[in-house]
Structure formats: C-alpha cells, structure tokens
Design an enzyme around this catalytic site. Sequence first.
Site, PDB file in Angstrom:
ATOM      1  N   GLU A  67       0.843  -1.188   0.000  1.00  0.00           N
ATOM      2  CA  GLU A  67       0.000   0.000   0.000  1.00  0.00           C
ATOM      3  C   GLU A  67       0.878   1.238   0.000  1.00  0.00           C
ATOM      4  O   GLU A  67       1.800   1.364   0.810  1.00  0.00           O
ATOM      5  CB  GLU A  67      -0.926   0.010   1.218  1.00  0.00           C
ATOM      6  CG  GLU A  67      -1.714   1.297   1.427  1.00  0.00           C
ATOM      7  CD  GLU A  67      -2.589   1.667   0.233  1.00  0.00           C
ATOM      8  OE1 GLU A  67      -2.470   2.819  -0.238  1.00  0.00           O
ATOM      9  OE2 GLU A  67      -3.362   0.817  -0.243  1.00  0.00           O
TER      10      GLU A  67
ATOM     11  N   GLY B 246      -7.571   2.562   2.418  1.00  0.00           N
ATOM     12  CA  GLY B 246      -7.923   3.052   1.095  1.00  0.00           C
ATOM     13  C   GLY B 246      -8.778   4.303   1.109  1.00  0.00           C
ATOM     14  O   GLY B 246      -8.857   5.034   2.102  1.00  0.00           O
TER      15      GLY B 246
ATOM     16  N   LYS C 199     -19.194  10.529   6.204  1.00  0.00           N
ATOM     17  CA  LYS C 199     -20.318  10.307   7.121  1.00  0.00           C
ATOM     18  C   LYS C 199     -20.117  11.071   8.421  1.00  0.00           C
ATOM     19  O   LYS C 199     -21.090  11.524   9.045  1.00  0.00           O
ATOM     20  CB  LYS C 199     -20.489   8.810   7.403  1.00  0.00           C
ATOM     21  CG  LYS C 199     -20.711   7.964   6.154  1.00  0.00           C
ATOM     22  CD  LYS C 199     -21.742   8.561   5.222  1.00  0.00           C
ATOM     23  CE  LYS C 199     -21.721   7.950   3.839  1.00  0.00           C
ATOM     24  NZ  LYS C 199     -20.602   8.315   2.991  1.00  0.00           N
TER      25      LYS C 199
ATOM     26  N   GLY D  59     -22.370  17.775 -10.610  1.00  0.00           N
ATOM     27  CA  GLY D  59     -22.712  16.360 -10.505  1.00  0.00           C
ATOM     28  C   GLY D  59     -23.734  16.134  -9.411  1.00  0.00           C
ATOM     29  O   GLY D  59     -23.447  16.370  -8.233  1.00  0.00           O
TER      30      GLY D  59
ATOM     31  N   GLY E  81     -25.127  13.261  -8.416  1.00  0.00           N
ATOM     32  CA  GLY E  81     -25.220  11.880  -7.957  1.00  0.00           C
ATOM     33  C   GLY E  81     -25.141  11.819  -6.448  1.00  0.00           C
ATOM     34  O   GLY E  81     -25.251  12.830  -5.755  1.00  0.00           O
TER      35      GLY E  81
ATOM     36  N   VAL F 238     -18.450  13.937 -10.485  1.00  0.00           N
ATOM     37  CA  VAL F 238     -19.080  13.358 -11.676  1.00  0.00           C
ATOM     38  C   VAL F 238     -18.779  11.869 -11.819  1.00  0.00           C
ATOM     39  O   VAL F 238     -18.959  11.299 -12.890  1.00  0.00           O
ATOM     40  CB  VAL F 238     -18.641  14.113 -12.945  1.00  0.00           C
ATOM     41  CG1 VAL F 238     -19.177  15.530 -12.925  1.00  0.00           C
ATOM     42  CG2 VAL F 238     -17.120  14.122 -13.075  1.00  0.00           C
TER      43      VAL F 238
ATOM     44  N   ARG G 213     -16.411   8.158 -10.440  1.00  0.00           N
ATOM     45  CA  ARG G 213     -15.090   7.645 -10.093  1.00  0.00           C
ATOM     46  C   ARG G 213     -14.608   6.721 -11.212  1.00  0.00           C
ATOM     47  O   ARG G 213     -15.416   6.110 -11.918  1.00  0.00           O
ATOM     48  CB  ARG G 213     -15.124   6.897  -8.752  1.00  0.00           C
ATOM     49  CG  ARG G 213     -15.500   7.809  -7.592  1.00  0.00           C
ATOM     50  CD  ARG G 213     -15.391   7.099  -6.254  1.00  0.00           C
ATOM     51  NE  ARG G 213     -14.023   6.725  -5.936  1.00  0.00           N
ATOM     52  CZ  ARG G 213     -13.124   7.553  -5.440  1.00  0.00           C
ATOM     53  NH1 ARG G 213     -13.421   8.814  -5.205  1.00  0.00           N
ATOM     54  NH2 ARG G 213     -11.903   7.133  -5.159  1.00  0.00           N
TER      55      ARG G 213
ATOM     56  N   HIS H 127     -41.658  -3.045  18.218  1.00  0.00           N
ATOM     57  CA  HIS H 127     -42.425  -1.801  18.194  1.00  0.00           C
ATOM     58  C   HIS H 127     -41.978  -0.924  19.357  1.00  0.00           C
ATOM     59  O   HIS H 127     -41.769  -1.425  20.451  1.00  0.00           O
ATOM     60  CB  HIS H 127     -43.924  -2.112  18.333  1.00  0.00           C
ATOM     61  CG  HIS H 127     -44.785  -0.896  18.432  1.00  0.00           C
ATOM     62  ND1 HIS H 127     -45.124  -0.134  17.332  1.00  0.00           N
ATOM     63  CD2 HIS H 127     -45.365  -0.296  19.511  1.00  0.00           C
ATOM     64  CE1 HIS H 127     -45.888   0.867  17.731  1.00  0.00           C
ATOM     65  NE2 HIS H 127     -46.050   0.791  19.048  1.00  0.00           N
TER      66      HIS H 127
END
Length: 462
Positions: free
Chosen positions: A35, A41, A52, A183, A185, A269, A271, A441
């Site tokens: 790596e 990564g 997030k 973009g 998306g 736009v 990857r 519930h």
Amino acid sequence: MKEISCKLLVIGAGPGGYVCAIRAGQLGIDTVIVEAGKPGGTCLNVGCIPSKAMIHAAEEFEKVAHMAGGSSPLGISVAAPVLDLGKTVAWKDGIVSRLTGGVAGLLKKAKVKTVHGWATFRDGKTVAVETETGTQIIRAETVVIATGSASVELPFLPFGRPVISSTEALALSEVPKKLAVVGGGYIGLELGMAFAKMGAAVTVVEALPRVLAQYDAELTRPVVKRLTQLGIEVMVGANAKGVKGDALLVETADGKSARIATDKILVTVGRKPVTEGWGLDQIDLDMAGKFIKIDDQCRTSMRGIYAIGDVTGEPMLAHRAMAQGEMVAEIVAGHKRSWDKRSIPAVCFTDPELVTAGLTPEEAKALGEIKIGQFPFAANGRAMTKLGEDGFVRVVARADNHLVLGIQAVGQGVSELAAAFGLALEMGARLEDIAGTVHAHPTQGEGFQEAALKALGHALHI
C-alpha cells in the site's frame, strides 16, 4: 534489497485488499500486502467514513440552528450556534486515524507482512515496490489486484483552486459561503446537503434531467423536496463549461449561458478505476471497458491473478470489495466459494437516506408479473417521534410464488435497514416470511413488515 517470496500478494490495502489479506492470514496463507498510502484506502481515509462524520456534524449543527430559530416543534430553544469547521475536521481525522490504525493492527495480528510503497508489475508473478529505503522485489504464487478508484477529473475543470474533489471538500478549514457542486449523484448531494446545513449557499449542476438518476423518481422525491427546504438551487439538464475568476460557467437546459458565483467548485461526476501507474501494460489482462474483466470468482484472464473492488466495475461499493476479498482468500486456501451481487444493498446518505437492494420495480417487471407493497413512514409511530415522516419502505416480489426480488426505502435513518433488506434477499425470503416475522415496536423496521403485508393485501396500519 533482499527479495520477498510469498504465496499471496495483495496490491492495495483498501476495504477489499485488507479484508482479503486478513482472511488469507487467518487461513495460514503466507501473505504480503502493498500500500502506497495509509491502510483503509479511499473508504477509510477520504471517502465513506470521513464523509459520514461530516454529514453527521452537519445534521447536528442544523438541528441546533433550527432550535435557535424558536420554531422547533419539540419546544427546545437555544442560543445561536457557531460552527468551528477546523475542530470538526480534527474530530473526523481522529476517527479516521483510529480506524486506519485498527486495520494495521488487524493485518499484523493475522501475520500479514505490509510493504509501504507503490507496486509495479514486472510480470504476472513479480512486482517491484518503490519504498522509502529503495526498490523491493516481491514474487508471489498468486496476486490480487485491489487498486480501487479515483475521482474523475473534468478536462475543463481540472482540480486545483477553486476546483476541488470530495477529498479536498472533507478537509476544508472553513465553510465556503458559496459552493457549486458539479454532478447530482450520491456523492455530490451527500456533501452538498451537508455544506448547506453548515451554512453554505449551494448550487447543484446536473447534466441529466434529474438528480440521483440511478434511483427511480418516486424513491428520490423526498430527497428533492428536502433540497428545496435547504435552499439548494438545482440546475438539471445543465452542463458545466469551465471556470472564470470566481464563477462557474454553465450552459443551462435551454441552451443559455450562465455564471454561478462561487468560492469553491466541488466536482463529483463519478469515479474511475485506478488502472494506470502499476504496470498493467506488463501483464496481459482482458478488460471490460475501462475495468478489469473478472469471472464470478474474481479471476482475471491470467492464471494466478485475481482482481477485486472498484477496479473491477460496478457496483463500486466498499462492502462489495470486502465480500470479494474474503471470497478470494478462501479460494486461494482451497475452499469452494462463489458470490452473487444481487443481494448487495446500496445506501445513499442524503437527507433523507436511500437504501436499495435487489431489483427495482421496473427491473422486476421485465421478468414477469410482480406484486409491490409500499408503506409510508407517515403511518409509522417511531418515524413520527423522530420528525421523520417523509419516506417509505417498498417491497417488490414475484406474483406467483411471492419470492422477494427487491427492497427499497427512503427516510430518516433507513441506512440501518440495509442489513435486514440484504438478509431477506440472501435467504430467498418470500413475502410471507417478512410478514410473519415479529418486528419490534416502535421501530422504523416495522415499515418493512407492513410493506410485505401490503403486498399480500392485508396491511394493518394503512
């Protein structure tokens, strides 16, 4: 430098690569992983996890800002909040550091040797790794390519001030007053909505007729509604043309030219697979367009070389790469394994969130007669108590034997339903299986059961 020989060499320590190496190590396979950056990564370092974290921080800030306005239905009033983005980024970086450190520890625990550097193929069994201390040669019986993907750069909007990718967006020291997102998306809307909540004036430029075009219009309707509520301007059917000074140049849907004043231009736009720079030209692999072609066991066209994750195509999901990596390690260990991507859920962390697993209604209709059950969160008690009534759960099944073919949901926090959706498809559930499972519930998960009941013709709460 002394050569290294091993049974398994993994190139890339993203979600697919590190999972493959860890599982191989657990199975007693002599494994080396290479790596160039930090373990984890894109996902752990500049993608899934940090985005997030920032999205959550934006949500919390917006909640407090809403309360400061005195209009909260919860009866809570606070002073006007202040956001220190630098501190937020530092908190995000702390999470990333803990996770990447954890991955490094897991590799060590599995007795995997890690080589830090950039790997380049010399032939199908040999790579040269440029490390800080020189060139390291590694020979392996089996090689796994897990090089991942990178943000697509537009030739007329090259990255560099003021044009940024999602990586730079997650490291900003202050919230831009004006942000243009090229973009519409999932990446563009996730980050665009987050920055809007933190106070930026956001404009989204999308070339297609609608945003989130990979999802059906009914599913994305609550998200489009929320974009308006956040004051985000959305330009569909529009094409970015370049940058001039502090403005993004755009051709609108009616063919007119427009200038969008902005401090930052976030380009999202898509990857592209990382297939350059590591000696692909030195080995003879069949390609599927720009991706490495693989079979259902992730084998490439060359014996002894596997490929996993984003470099092999859609869906570009971290959990897909992980599943592939685990499978390949077990195949190398002599186990009989295969995999099926049909039950893999995909999550879009917009506001509200989107979850899809299996076939859409249109895809399912192409196979024959179907039943659809849809239950609105407006009739779900838990969603109401969270101010999250906008959204629904939808189940798609065959009409003849009620086999579930696809499940979709849009709503606050529905990402956590992804596990149930994936499990139902993986286990070959029928509508009766879901309807007959007692759901706790009050939870939003009850909407899953109610959607199945609706498809069977006897929903209880609508």
